[in-house]
Design an enzyme around this catalytic site. Structure first.
Site, PDB file in Angstrom:
ATOM      1  N   GLU A 105       0.974  -6.512   1.880  1.00  0.00           N
ATOM      2  CA  GLU A 105       0.608  -5.001   1.667  1.00  0.00           C
ATOM      3  C   GLU A 105      -0.624  -4.587   2.155  1.00  0.00           C
ATOM      4  O   GLU A 105      -0.726  -3.601   2.937  1.00  0.00           O
ATOM      5  CB  GLU A 105       0.528  -4.601   0.198  1.00  0.00           C
ATOM      6  CG  GLU A 105       0.555  -3.021  -0.137  1.00  0.00           C
ATOM      7  CD  GLU A 105      -0.875  -2.297  -0.005  1.00  0.00           C
ATOM      8  OE1 GLU A 105      -1.148  -1.366   0.122  1.00  0.00           O
ATOM      9  OE2 GLU A 105      -1.796  -3.188  -0.177  1.00  0.00           O
ATOM     10  N   ASP A 120      -0.776 -10.269  -2.057  1.00  0.00           N
ATOM     11  CA  ASP A 120      -1.738 -10.765  -1.019  1.00  0.00           C
ATOM     12  C   ASP A 120      -2.888  -9.831  -1.288  1.00  0.00           C
ATOM     13  O   ASP A 120      -2.939  -8.759  -2.266  1.00  0.00           O
ATOM     14  CB  ASP A 120      -1.115 -10.252   0.261  1.00  0.00           C
ATOM     15  CG  ASP A 120      -0.908  -8.820   0.780  1.00  0.00           C
ATOM     16  OD1 ASP A 120      -0.123  -8.194  -0.686  1.00  0.00           O
ATOM     17  OD2 ASP A 120      -1.357  -8.261   1.520  1.00  0.00           O
TER      18      ASP A 120
END
Length: 454
Positions: free
Chosen positions: A156, A92
């Site tokens: 994250e 991500d």
């Protein structure tokens, strides 16, 4: 780089790595459906899973984590009796911010001036490619000498804790003798560095209400309480005159004992405008690695274009507080909330909602794994010795892993050196740094396996 079979193999694999990184960067994998559709993250997760299967990983799966995202897991068995090493990255990315400010499209990997530009190129899709390159080089030179687990997180950057909660519920999954977190970076381009400390973080959303609705500023201005002005006062109270963070009851005088960070170097790395001073007091390293730091991440209020002459009835902001090692993030959160409530003026109604939290982390740099990494980096970076620095950012998973596996040795390396401009527009990665760190990781795995056999 001196002649070395692993180094030569990694060098030969770099064109393929560039192609693969371009494919991975093309996914707009921001783990926030309000920014990009969830399907972008799901597609990136499938790409990562397919890459692991191609490399012979077993038990490859997309883990549905409690925050609604997916983390990709795989296991590559090594020789019988070999130690197990967990390799971490995340697919991500941060939102691209102002896409018009990018010199090239943020989700299209573009080579310019010897660097590869694109969102996630360094943080942290490049980190996953680093792991792949290291493993491929080992497979081409006698095989991977350890059992390898790979976990690639899907949220994250959002700090929503999905993988941490999943790991706590399945503690056997990520158990390992050593962990390589590929999500930090060298102190300077070309200077091999492991990260010794991470600041934790708490994030809160502050809402201020003063009126039932907006009012005409000419008719009521001067007596009616302005929610936006009240919010500005609250936010200003979080900093001293010199810019130091001031949260009532929170210590902010710790000193960093380690690698120094010269003010001129910091100004250059941070691209501070001429004539603008730095904030805070003490050495730069004290301020960014050893002390708390508050940042206003965003404010909801009328934009300048289209604004009307009105007194605002409501306003809100998102505030983050970085918490250094030695302080507890939960206690810091309580102090931050209490400070905000105490400093809200005029009896305005204030609500503080916590939206994220992670504890600070300190690695044991005296462990055998660090010796193995130092020897590896000495080969990958000829003439350079491994350095240890702090990092102001947060990786909450590190604390979860340390609690679940107290005997595991956790190392933090990565591609986010200052020129990478992670979290900003025009993020990029140095292909030379990707190459050298991939060699470092491969040699580390060899050295670590040998150290466990001794």
């Amino acid at each position: 780089m001196t002649a070395n079979p692993i180094a030569e193999t990694v060098a030969s694999l770099m064109p393929r790595a560039r192609t693969e990184l371009a494919e991975l960067v093309s996914f707009r994998s921001v783990a926030d459906p309000a920014v990009f559709p969830r399907s972008e993250c799901e597609a990136a997760a499938r790409w990562v899973a397919d890459a692991l299967r191609t490399e012979g990983f077993q038990d490859v799966s997309a883990l549905d984590t409690p925050d609604g995202t997916q983390s990709v897991y795989g296991l590559l068995p090594g020789p019988e009796g070999a130690p197990t090493v967990l390799l971490y990255a995340h697919y991500d990315v941060q939102p691209p911010l102002d896409e018009d400010a990018w010199v090239s499209p943020p989700f299209e990997l573009t080579e310019r001036d010897g660097r590869w530009y694109g969102r996630g190129a360094a943080d942290c899709k490049g980190g996953f490619l680093m792991h792949l390159l290291a493993l491929r080089a080992l497979k081409a030179n006698g095989g991977v000498p350890v059992n390898v687990k790979v976990i690639v997180e899907g949220s994250e950057e959002q700090g929503t804790g999905g993988l941490e909660r999943y790991a706590e519920a399945h503690p056997e999954l990520l158990a390992a003798d050593a962990v390589v977190v590929g999500d930090t970076g060298n102190f300077q381009l070309g200077l091999p560095t492991v990260t010794a400390t991470l600041r934790g973080m708490t994030m809160v959303r502050v809402s201020v209400d003063t009126l039932e609705g907006n009012l005409h500023s000419g008719q009521f201005g001067g007596a009616a309480p302005d929610a936006l002005a009240a919010l500005i006062r609250v936010l200003d109270s979080l900093r001293a005159e010199d810019g130091s963070t001031t949260v009532d009851g929170l210590a902010s005088d710790a000193v960093w004992d380690g690698l120094a960070y010269g003010e001129a170097d910091f100004r250059k790395d941070a691209k501070v405008l001429d004539g603008v001073g730095l904030i805070g007091e003490g050495a730069v390293a004290d301020r960014i690695w050893a002390r708390p730091a508050v940042t206003v991440l965003g404010i909801d209020c009328p934009p300048v274009v289209g604004a009307t002459p009105s007194i605002q009835a409501s306003a809100r902001a998102t505030v983050s507080l970085r918490v250094p090692p030695g302080q507890d993030a939960a206690e810091a959160t309580e102090l931050l909330v209490s400070h905000i409530e105490k400093h809200t003026p005029w009896g305005a109604r204030v609500a503080v909602e916590q939206v994220g939290q992670g504890q600070p982390f300190r690695a044991d740099t005296s462990s055998p794994a660090y010796t193995a990494m130092a020897d590896a980096m000495r080969v990958a970076y000829p003439g350079q010795e491994m350095q240890a620095s702090g990092m102001g950012g947060s990786i909450p998973l590190c604390n979860t892993l340390a609690e679940l596996y107290p005997r595991a040795e956790i190392l933090l390396i990565g591609l986010s050196e200052p020129e990478a401009q992670i979290h900003a527009v025009n993020e990029s990665v140095s292909p030379e740094e990707l190459e050298r760190l991939s060699v470092s990781e491969a040699l580390f795995l060899v050295n670590y396996a040998r150290s466990k056999q001794a």
